[in-house]
Write an enzyme that holds these catalytic residues in place. Structure first.
Site, PDB file in Angstrom:
ATOM      1  N   SER A  39       0.834  -1.199   0.000  1.00 65.47           N
ATOM      2  CA  SER A  39       0.000   0.000   0.000  1.00 65.47           C
ATOM      3  C   SER A  39       0.879   1.263   0.000  1.00 65.47           C
ATOM      4  CB  SER A  39      -0.967  -0.035   1.187  1.00 65.47           C
ATOM      5  OG  SER A  39      -1.987   0.919   1.046  1.00 65.47           O
ATOM      6  N   ASP A 121      -9.427  -5.651  -4.460  1.00 68.18           N
ATOM      7  CA  ASP A 121      -8.822  -4.509  -3.767  1.00 68.18           C
ATOM      8  C   ASP A 121      -9.611  -3.249  -4.104  1.00 68.18           C
ATOM      9  OD1 ASP A 121      -7.280  -2.391  -2.831  1.00 68.18           O
ATOM     10  OD2 ASP A 121      -5.379  -3.294  -3.437  1.00 68.18           O
ATOM     11  N   HIS A 155      -7.732  -5.627  -0.249  1.00 68.12           N
ATOM     12  CA  HIS A 155      -6.542  -4.826   0.027  1.00 68.12           C
ATOM     13  C   HIS A 155      -5.851  -5.402   1.262  1.00 68.12           C
ATOM     14  CE1 HIS A 155      -4.042  -1.258  -0.408  1.00 68.12           C
ATOM     15  NE2 HIS A 155      -4.175  -1.004   0.892  1.00 68.12           N
TER      16      HIS A 155
END
Length: 355
Positions: A39, A121, A155
């Site tokens: 991320s 995600d 995610h």
């Protein structure tokens, strides 16, 4: 200390820095340095791997991250939530900065690159990760690049381990680490270092997770006062064993102050590091309530993200504050004490006393 493996559940408090044997006395191969991140840590990993391609010679891996310089000429939210950011200006910027603000892009031809993203995600997005792949294809050798699509994964940092307190694979929720039946840490390390790596450890780890003061040349706004490094036993001994160095970067909200040791332990990096003589550096962020000018306006860092939006300087140039701090840690560990400019090592990492 060798063979003693311990975890810190809370940040070290009321302890004075102590001088342990410097990691610079160990045999770290300077050509073995690599980085990966998830991320915001994935965005930072790409920034480090591109801007400092002469340092990260083994390449970089990006989990759920997007294009380099994505947030400079467009609002950073365009680079999130399955949007479709433009990479035309970022590409032009890369070319204009090559050899000055960043290392020569020519280095990327020899660098390994790994990118992973989940089809579910909803925080960054599979398409945005694909744009990073497209961007890098202008500079990398196709045989050195790997893109992995995790079907049904949200995610999350993907593992094949059931870590205590982990997320569900199909949910984008803290701690953003999940058993998706895919060993992300192992796969990125095997890609960066080759399939000759030994299988990961199935035994208690030989080494230690050491906390150190992330201050001075290792500090910056938005970085915590304490960070960590995993050192396998053979790398503690030094001398005969030529060890590698990998930097592992967490995502927003995944800092040690918030989720404890989950990123340090549940991702699985240390299991591979232990059997393959890899020192793993875990820089740490912290919540920053201050308001700073970014490329997208004045913002605070309430989610403790690594900077990829121009919050602490020009974040994707070598002069970016987070970039400089991490590079100083790396240079210290590999013993580059005579590097000119702002990256001069000033001795050992200031380790904190064991609890």
């Amino acid at each position: 200390m060798a063979g003693r493996f311990f975890y810190l559940v809370a940040l070290v408090q009321s302890t004075a820095a102590t001088t342990l044997d410097s990691l610079t006395t160990k045999n770290i191969n300077p050509n073995s340095v690599s980085v990966s991140g998830f991320s915001s840590g994935g965005y930072m990993a790409a920034q480090l791997g591109i801007a400092h391609s002469e340092l990260f010679k083994s390449g970089f891996g990006v989990f759920a991250g997007g294009p380099y310089d994505c947030g400079r000429d467009q609002d950073y939210t365009t680079c999130l939530f399955n949007n479709t950011p433009s990479i035309e200006q970022p590409l032009a910027n890369m070319l204009s900065w090559s050899g000055s603000e960043i290392d020569c892009l020519c280095n990327l031809k020899q660098r390994k690159v790994y990118i992973q993203a989940g089809t579910a995600d909803d925080v960054v997005g599979l398409g945005i990760a694909r744009l990073l792949e497209s961007q890098l294809s202008h500079f990398t050798d196709p045989s050195n690049a790997q893109f992995v699509t995790s079907v049904g994964a949200a995610h999350v940092f993907p593992t094949d381990l059931d870590g205590q307190g982990n997320s569900a694979c199909n949910q984008s929720a803290l701690p953003y680490i999940a058993n998706c039946g895919y060993d992300g840490a192992g796969e990125v390390l095997k890609w960066l270092y080759g399939n000759g790596l030994k299988p990961r450890s199935e035994r208690p780890l030989s080494g230690s997770i050491l906390p150190f003061r992330q201050t001075g040349i290792f500090g910056a706004p938005g970085l915590a006062e304490t960070a960590f490094v995993y050192v396998p036993e053979k790398c503690q001994q030094g001398g005969k064993t030529a060890c590698k160095l990998h930097v592992a970067l967490h995502g927003c909200g995944m800092h040690h102050e918030h989720i404890g040791d989950k990123f340090l332990v549940n991702t699985g990096y240390n299991l591979w590091a232990d059997t393959n003589e890899i020192v793993v550096l875990y820089p740490q962020t912290t919540v920053d309530n201050g308001t700073y000018p970014t490329w997208s306006g004045n913002l605070s860092n309430l989610n403790a993200c690594f900077d990829w939006i121009g919050q602490y300087g020009e974040s994707d140039w070598k002069t970016g504050d987070h970039m400089k701090a991490i590079v100083n840690m790396v240079r210290t560990i590999i013993g580059h004490k005579s590097e000119p400019g702002p990256f001069i090592s000033q001795g050992a990492l200031p380790f904190v006393e064991e609890l």
